[in-house]
Enzyme design. Structure first.
Site, short mmCIF file in Angstrom:
data_model
loop_
_atom_site.label_atom_id
_atom_site.label_comp_id
_atom_site.label_asym_id
_atom_site.label_seq_id
_atom_site.Cartn_x
_atom_site.Cartn_y
_atom_site.Cartn_z
CE1 TYR A 52 10.22 -19.40 -34.42
CE2 TYR A 52 12.38 -20.05 -33.59
CZ TYR A 52 11.12 -19.50 -33.38
OH TYR A 52 10.77 -19.06 -32.13
CE LYS B 63 43.93 -15.96 -25.38
NZ LYS B 63 44.91 -15.40 -26.32
#
Ligand SMILES: *Cc1c(COP(=O)(O)O)cnc(C)c1O
Length: 395
Positions: A275, A57
């Site tokens: 940042y 999957k």
């Protein structure tokens, strides 16, 4: 056509010499299909008398359904599990005579896909069961599997309803599941007494459906021992080289994920990185700026600093380059991540080189833990910019 295009197409040799996408990709992964096949065979060996299915999957846990599906088929898998019907349709091309189970079951409008591609719905609820009866009445017999809930509270018929249904004389003769399935919620914690509770519940179900093959164990369940194996096991993560049992050593690593270093820069002590200026350099440093970020699934929670929501303890991820473990420093950004390479000898690396994000030298699960998550999420979250290369067993 621009002049630029003309110039390029006029010079065939230039085009021929263009590097392979893999050699210039910002992020790339190498998938070792030989290791994948070895891991599958190892899980099959550990499954003893039970047959072993391959769980593919989510694009084979992010590694590529087509190539991994083919390799697993060649390694002997003849039972496959996918989550969504469309994954089954894709897999059918590569696993022509395999039995392909669809874990999410069936919805109105999907009947043709199941019948035409020979996919087996795993009936997940009483509602789906009623719908499926109508489908087989209208379109003819077709195999299905029955999911029974033994304590997960996710999918499956309630235990009592499933057992009652097995004995129901009014049950249509056309309804004959080819597999009875349940799923353990705590297989990764072998000491949990809840495993045995689920086992005992499932034994009742399997007895009620005597003669129909049954399956309980995913990767972790295989390691719980033969009682948990029933007729079929369904290992996923262990085959892809991830940790299935907390703290236990995984099988062979299958994937190496790398990012390209765009530049190496000097930065002086006292200056800050990324940042929020959440990391201040304590020494004159060399920084490698790598072209990977949270848009690629290299999660912001792997940052070296400045992620307040990450539950305490870990200090962020490490990469691996030229024999050194190098820490992520400051915040990971959308497309870029900064590694501290001060301790790597000058000249050992340069811009254009690749840093290993996880792989044989930097365990997948160690990196996942740094983000507060599991290997499964890291693998299946890798972004579309990843270029993939496959190593074949005979290479
Ligand atoms: C995903 C899944 C598996 C495989 O689980 P792993 O932990 O990756 O081995 C098996 N069965 C079901 C029902 C699943 O959803």
């Amino acid at each position: 056509m621009t002049e630029f295009d003309d110039d390029f197409s006029a010079d065939e040799t230039t085009l021929d010499e263009l590097p392979d996408d893999f050699d210039i990709a910002p992020v790339r992964m190498t998938v070792d299909l030989g290791a994948l096949a070895d891991n599958f065979r190892e899980m099959a060996r550990r499954s003893g008398k039970a047959a072993t299915a391959a769980v593919v999957k989510a694009d084979a846990y992010g590694l590529g359904l087509e190539d991994c599906g083919t390799a697993l088929y060649e390694a002997g898998a003849r039972d496959f599990f996918v989550a969504a019907v469309q994954e089954g349709v894709t897999l059918r091309v590569y696993a022509p005579d395999a039995r392909i189970y669809v874990l999410s079951g069936i919805w109105p409008g999907q009947e043709a896909l199941f019948y035409e591609h020979g996919l087996v719905p795993v009936i997940a609820s009483e509602e789906q069961l009623a719908f499926w009866m109508g489908v087989t009445a209208e379109h003819g017999d077709h195999p299905c599997a029955l999911h029974v809930d033994t304590g997960f509270n996710r999918l499956g018929l309630p235990l009592d309803a499933a057992i009652a249904f097995a004995d129901d004389v009014s049950r249509p003769a056309s309804f004959s599941p080819v597999l009875i399935l349940s799923h353990l919620h705590s297989g990764d914690t072998p000491a949990s007494p809840l495993n045995r509770q689920q086992l005992e519940s499932f034994e009742q179900v399997a007895a009620a459906y005597e003669g129909i093959p049954s399956t309980l164990a995913a990767s972790a369940g295989v390691f719980l021992g033969p009682e948990y194996h029933f007729d079929l096991t369904r290992p996923g993560i262990a085959v892809y080289g991830g940790e299935s049992v907390n703290g236990a050593k995984p099988l062979k690593p299958v994937v190496k994920a790398e990012a390209r270093i765009i530049q190496i820069r000097e930065a002086s002590a006292g200056s800050t990185v990324s940042y929020g200026a959440t990391h201040q350099l304590s020494r004159n440093s060399r920084l490698a700026i790598a072209s990977v970020g949270y848009a690629d699934g290299y999660m912001r929670s792997l940052s070296g600093a400045g992620v307040p929501l990450r539950a305490g303890g870990t200090s962020g991820a490490f990469g691996f380059i030229a024999g050194y473990r190098v820490p992520v420093i400051g915040r990971i950004t959308m497309d870029l991540t900064i590694f501290d390479v001060t301790d790597v000898p000058t000249g050992a690396i340069r811009a254009g080189d690749y840093v290993e994000l996880f792989g044989p030298n930097m365990p997948l699960d160690e990196v996942a833990r740094a983000a507060g998550t599991i290997g499964y999420e890291l693998l299946t979250g890798l972004g579309l910019r990843f270029e993939r290369r496959y190593l074949y067993p005979d290479d």
